[in-house]
Design an enzyme around this catalytic site. Structure first.
Site, PDB file in Angstrom:
ATOM      1  N   HIS A 161       0.875  -1.064  -0.032  1.00  0.00           N
ATOM      2  CA  HIS A 161      -0.049   0.053  -0.044  1.00  0.00           C
ATOM      3  C   HIS A 161       0.718   1.339   0.024  1.00  0.00           C
ATOM      4  O   HIS A 161       1.984   1.493   0.608  1.00  0.00           O
ATOM      5  CB  HIS A 161      -0.884  -0.098   1.320  1.00  0.00           C
ATOM      6  CG  HIS A 161      -2.152  -0.983   1.109  1.00  0.00           C
ATOM      7  ND1 HIS A 161      -2.761  -1.516   2.244  1.00  0.00           N
ATOM      8  CD2 HIS A 161      -2.947  -1.215   0.105  1.00  0.00           C
ATOM      9  CE1 HIS A 161      -3.922  -1.999   1.674  1.00  0.00           C
ATOM     10  NE2 HIS A 161      -3.895  -2.189   0.475  1.00  0.00           N
ATOM     11  N   ASP A 213      -0.953  -2.531  14.634  1.00  0.00           N
ATOM     12  CA  ASP A 213      -1.726  -1.856  13.999  1.00  0.00           C
ATOM     13  C   ASP A 213      -2.847  -1.410  14.784  1.00  0.00           C
ATOM     14  O   ASP A 213      -3.608  -1.956  15.516  1.00  0.00           O
ATOM     15  CB  ASP A 213      -2.248  -3.087  12.720  1.00  0.00           C
ATOM     16  CG  ASP A 213      -3.192  -1.988  11.956  1.00  0.00           C
ATOM     17  OD1 ASP A 213      -3.491  -1.013  11.823  1.00  0.00           O
ATOM     18  OD2 ASP A 213      -3.829  -2.788  11.082  1.00  0.00           O
ATOM     19  N   ASN A 268      -6.705  -3.778  -3.993  1.00  0.00           N
ATOM     20  CA  ASN A 268      -7.628  -5.076  -3.306  1.00  0.00           C
ATOM     21  C   ASN A 268      -7.630  -6.010  -4.155  1.00  0.00           C
ATOM     22  O   ASN A 268      -8.570  -6.255  -4.577  1.00  0.00           O
ATOM     23  CB  ASN A 268      -8.923  -4.357  -2.749  1.00  0.00           C
ATOM     24  CG  ASN A 268      -9.353  -5.028  -1.590  1.00  0.00           C
ATOM     25  OD1 ASN A 268      -9.076  -6.429  -1.910  1.00  0.00           O
ATOM     26  ND2 ASN A 268     -10.047  -4.484  -0.616  1.00  0.00           N
ATOM     27  N   HIS A 293     -18.280  -4.091   1.239  1.00  0.00           N
ATOM     28  CA  HIS A 293     -16.924  -3.752   1.594  1.00  0.00           C
ATOM     29  C   HIS A 293     -16.769  -4.514   3.113  1.00  0.00           C
ATOM     30  O   HIS A 293     -17.770  -4.389   3.785  1.00  0.00           O
ATOM     31  CB  HIS A 293     -16.786  -2.165   1.471  1.00  0.00           C
ATOM     32  CG  HIS A 293     -15.584  -1.916   2.133  1.00  0.00           C
ATOM     33  ND1 HIS A 293     -14.316  -2.157   1.128  1.00  0.00           N
ATOM     34  CD2 HIS A 293     -14.957  -1.206   3.050  1.00  0.00           C
ATOM     35  CE1 HIS A 293     -13.332  -1.760   1.947  1.00  0.00           C
ATOM     36  NE2 HIS A 293     -13.772  -1.074   2.698  1.00  0.00           N
ATOM     37  N   SER A 311     -13.269  -4.209   6.031  1.00  0.00           N
ATOM     38  CA  SER A 311     -12.073  -3.294   6.315  1.00  0.00           C
ATOM     39  C   SER A 311     -11.024  -4.421   6.114  1.00  0.00           C
ATOM     40  O   SER A 311     -11.097  -5.572   6.306  1.00  0.00           O
ATOM     41  CB  SER A 311     -12.338  -2.687   7.771  1.00  0.00           C
ATOM     42  OG  SER A 311     -10.875  -2.487   8.296  1.00  0.00           O
ATOM     43  N   HIS A 338      -8.519  -4.010   8.454  1.00  0.00           N
ATOM     44  CA  HIS A 338      -7.728  -3.962   9.734  1.00  0.00           C
ATOM     45  C   HIS A 338      -8.437  -4.866  10.817  1.00  0.00           C
ATOM     46  O   HIS A 338      -9.545  -4.812  11.060  1.00  0.00           O
ATOM     47  CB  HIS A 338      -7.549  -2.528  10.101  1.00  0.00           C
ATOM     48  CG  HIS A 338      -6.796  -1.631   9.129  1.00  0.00           C
ATOM     49  ND1 HIS A 338      -5.269  -1.611   9.157  1.00  0.00           N
ATOM     50  CD2 HIS A 338      -7.222  -0.823   7.954  1.00  0.00           C
ATOM     51  CE1 HIS A 338      -4.944  -0.968   7.990  1.00  0.00           C
ATOM     52  NE2 HIS A 338      -5.967  -0.442   7.278  1.00  0.00           N
ATOM     53  N   ASP A 355       5.176  18.841  -3.875  1.00  0.00           N
ATOM     54  CA  ASP A 355       4.364  19.564  -4.874  1.00  0.00           C
ATOM     55  C   ASP A 355       4.851  19.687  -6.267  1.00  0.00           C
ATOM     56  O   ASP A 355       5.766  20.212  -6.519  1.00  0.00           O
ATOM     57  CB  ASP A 355       4.032  21.224  -4.476  1.00  0.00           C
ATOM     58  CG  ASP A 355       3.400  21.998  -5.129  1.00  0.00           C
ATOM     59  OD1 ASP A 355       2.537  21.367  -6.264  1.00  0.00           O
ATOM     60  OD2 ASP A 355       3.058  23.042  -4.927  1.00  0.00           O
TER      61      ASP A 355
END
EC number: 3.1.-.-
Lengths: 554, 554
Positions: free
Chosen positions: A75, A194, A233, A363, A365, A367, A442
């Site tokens: 990720h 986590d 995912n 959906h 999670s 975690h 930036d």
């Protein structure tokens, strides 16, 4: 140095007190191991900023001591800073295959060499310097995720990475409970775990439950089906493909990052699909609506994403038609709610049946919720605990959980980025600070936008700018031309002529006063102009635009 | 005109396809009744805008036809535009006492006369023009809220206002079921009903359940208690006071709007407190911590609010100390999640025990969930239905609910702001459009900020501005002074000297080229400068600041 005197330092450089830019330093004497190297998406008040990475001054100062960077998963908030970090420090990077596959793409885009990436398997143990690092399989919303066991001369560290406990994972590969349990049996000095879902009671549902929801949606759909989800995912994407196959539909993939990840995953075997299932987006017109599924990006309402463009009838290849079923297989990340709502509204207005929201089962999670965290703590049974990956309130709730499980308060450390925690075999303490913080990116500029620039952007964004230009004679200090006022972002000038005329008059008066009073310094003249004009505009409009007087000398 | 030929028009001017600025026009022939007059808070992309009100061009054009404005309750999204509306049209305004009490404060702040406000009681019926308007008691997150029955020559309209069904309301006054039922028995032509919670299954819990959660929190608190909630939630405030009395604590009130509403409510009897319970904020130091409760604003993390200031140790009168219990009795409105999170984190860092989040029972919604909506539909049994108050997806879900209850599709109208719906006794249809939209208020300016100004603010906010000033001779078109470049919000100039020097050189080259090629029009010269500089800066920085060339003639 005698072994007993060695000290273990754990220094988070990112990911504590925030969601994102995860990065942790493990140091024993002159040897450093770095865990992850993530980016963060900017807060709304970081105007114009593309992304934020950790300040790695500490790593640059100590670059000779760094033995390796080890990665937990692919990720962005764990690998996204590497294109910038690897430009500054050249060290080996270890990660699983999918993690490195995704990383390679990022490095390539940024013109960074990827020859120092080393692939490991879930279950492997490697030795770097004095550290022995084990890669422990965990479930997460991306395959090939790992937690870490880090054996150091002082003691064992366990870092969960981002994880959940999925008893029915899509690929059949569960979080390696036994490994965590074994480590616990052998004695763990420090657990880092986590905290993202530390406020959520109970268990996070299995990824597999989403498949059942897809099945219902596919069963009811009469026309085309469009599924938006996170490109990373991969198991979710696999479930879309599996359901499509069951309902005799073909699958097309849309959106740059989605196409990238699907291609890497097919190549590495993380996604499988029967021959002929996946078709090119340019071929969808060869199929009837009810034969197609499109997987796309845009589940967060991102303005440039494929789904958002479709919702605004602005996509080159796919237009929404009545009868389309759109499944938004994600929950809005805090801050994105309004964008997602707008996308849903626009899709509905075009006649799509939109399936969205928390109660649809579309959906889950990635975690661990509180009960899973409790299991992890009980498996690992560490002496010390550092909650990681979360805003301060997430860390506090995770610390409370540890206390509820009986851990003494003084063995729990709610740390912060840059803080040195130092451990011996039986003691842990705060031992100073190193430089840490955020570096804003930036465009091509890394760190060249700081607080002054942001403050200016904020003022400009609120009330715009007025530029007052006067040409003056160098010798006489008399006005030769002007004052001219140009404004942007302040008022619609055509409808505010009287205001602008009067503003010019006020500037003229201020200049006259300066001449009468023999004010000669440019800075003083500018300051007089700024004050007079600012006062007048505030009185008339209650706005405070930036006022920029410029004097040209001739 | 024969009575049978009369037509009823319902024209929403705000509140459809959005949350906020609710305003609806009811028109029969030459007589107009207006329901509510609310404001909306700006979206994030409306930079610098303070608030948004409905475009009332239609009302101004038809001002002689307007018989009255009737108000459902005292929330900003229902009364907040009146200070602006009443400056343009002078008509009688009818509302309940608390609604008018709050409104009077707003009008006074804006210097608007309030002599044309007329107070009604829940249950009253008034006649204005051809309309007979009944004010029907409903439960909501503010007392004295009403739905409306509007008898017109064509048929009966029922408008629920914002409502919920609370079987155990704090003041004992329930939504007037019987009245809605009676209206249903006598025949209702059109129902307009609140769609805010049309996506929520089941029932919205009673306000009273929050009292039980307060009791638990007060029971556990050892030190001071600080409760943040919406200032308009008078029943919530009453519950804080009641719980404080039970636990022998005094109550102080903090935050401008909270102080205003509490004062009005005490005066009108909507809040009661035993003598000596409420103490001035300046007197809190006379009491021990465990004797105090402070009620404050800031439950949404609003930057200037009392709670946010406390969380940043920036409040003049109250500093957070370890042992404080802070109860955030509200859920974040979409878009405010990050602000609220930050406030919670800061409070925790100061040592406060913060009670927040959806699972604590410390907040309930003021809007009806699906089962309550079903009851309302079944009581009123209208011929036609218009879902109101909500974003498009809320309206769609409410329309689905009506269909599930058996209403024919063609009798349900998902309308939009400005759309005329026209009804006879047995038919409803779309019959054109009137001007509608949003008017942005920025400081004292109402409508002087439009799309051009916003577009400029957006560009300025992203990459800043570079101003290039050149003084040129009017006759010869030669450069007399400059080019000078000034930038704001682009890069930190001190660290980007090379970039700015090269930028100046590029402008100089562009000017030289213009001279060589005898380009004489100022516009053409400016355009050349803008292009050359823009190209260079994009190449070097991947940013597109606004570039503003200014030529001064001498």
């Amino acid at each position: 140095m005698a072994k007993g005197a060695q000290k273990l330092q754990i220094i988070p450089l990112g990911g504590l007190g925030e969601i994102g830019k995860n990065m942790t330093v493990i140091r024993v004497d002159d040897e450093i191991l770095v865990i992850d190297s993530g980016l963060m998406f900017p807060d709304e008040d970081m105007l114009g900023i593309d992304l934020v990475i950790p300040d790695i001054s500490y790593l640059i100062e100590n670059k000779d001591k760094i033995k390796a960077i080890v990665l937990t998963h692919g990720h962005e908030d764990h690998i996204g800073a590497l294109p910038y970090v690897l430009k500054k420090i050249n060290v080996p990077v270890y990660g699983t295959r999918l993690t490195l596959g995704i990383l390679e793409g990022r490095l390539k885009e940024n013109g960074v060499d990827s020859s120092n990436l080393h692939s490991v398997m879930q279950g492997d143990i490697i030795n770097v310097g004095c550290f022995s690092v084990g890669f422990i399989r965990v479930n997460h919303s991306i395959p090939d995720a790992v937690g870490l066991s880090i054996k150091t001369p002082v003691g064992m560290i366990v870092h969960t990475g981002d994880f959940k406990l999925d008893y029915t994972p899509i690929d059949g590969k569960m979080t390696d409970f036994r490994r965590f349990s074994d480590l616990g049996n052998r004695g763990v000095l420090v657990l880092m775990a986590d905290s993202t879902n530390s406020e959520r009671e109970g268990h996070t549902p299995s990824e597999r439950t989403v498949g059942a929801a897809f099945d219902r949606a596919f069963h009811n759909a009469r026309g085309r089906i469009i599924v938006a989800t996170f490109s990373s995912n991969v198991h979710r994407i696999q479930q879309v493909i599996d359901t499509a196959v069951r309902y005799k539909r073909h699958v097309a993939v849309l959106g740059r990052s989605m196409v990238n990840v699907v291609n890497i995953s097919l190549e590495l075997g993380y996604i499988t699909a029967p021959e002929g299932t996946i078709v090119d987006i340019d071929e969808i017109h060869n199929y009837r609506m009810e034969q197609m599924v499109i997987i796309t990006t845009g589940s967060q309402g991102e303005p440039m994403s494929a789904l958002t463009r479709m919702s605004m009838s602005d996509h080159r290849k796919v237009g929404i038609v009545p009868g389309d079923t759109v499944i938004i297989s994600a929950t809005p990340i805090p801050g994105n709610e309004k964008l997602v709502s707008k996308t849903i509204d626009n899709l509905m207005k075009l006649g799509a049946n939109v399936i969205y929201g928390r109660n649809q089962g579309i959906h889950v999670s990635g975690h661990a919720s509180r009960e899973e965290l409790k299991l992890m703590h009980n498996l690992v049974r560490p002496k010390f605990f550092i909650p990681v990956h979360g805003e301060y309130h997430h860390l506090v709730q995770h610390a409370r959980l540890a206390r509820e499980l009986g851990m003494p308060k003084e063995n729990i450390f709610i740390s912060e980025n840059g803080q040195i925690l130092e451990f011996t075999r039986d003691k842990g303490q705060v031992a100073g600070k190193v430089t840490a913080g955020m570096v804003m990116v930036d465009g091509l500029g890394v760190g060249d936008v700081g607080n002054i620039v942001l403050r200016d952007r904020r003022q400009l964004s609120q009330d715009g700018i007025l530029i007052v230009v006067v040409t003056m004679n160098k010798q006489t200090h008399r006005v030769v031309a002007g004052p001219d006022i140009v404004s942007r972002g302040f008022v619609y000038v055509r409808e505010s002529e009287a205001l602008m005329d009067e503003a010019t008059a006020r500037v003229q008066q201020a200049l006259d006063r300066c001449e009468d009073e023999k004010v000669k310094e440019w800075a003083a003249i500018k300051s007089n102009v700024r004050d007079a004009l600012g006062r007048y505009l505030f009185e008339k409009t209650r706005r405070r635009p930036m006022i920029l007087p410029i004097i040209m000398e001739v």
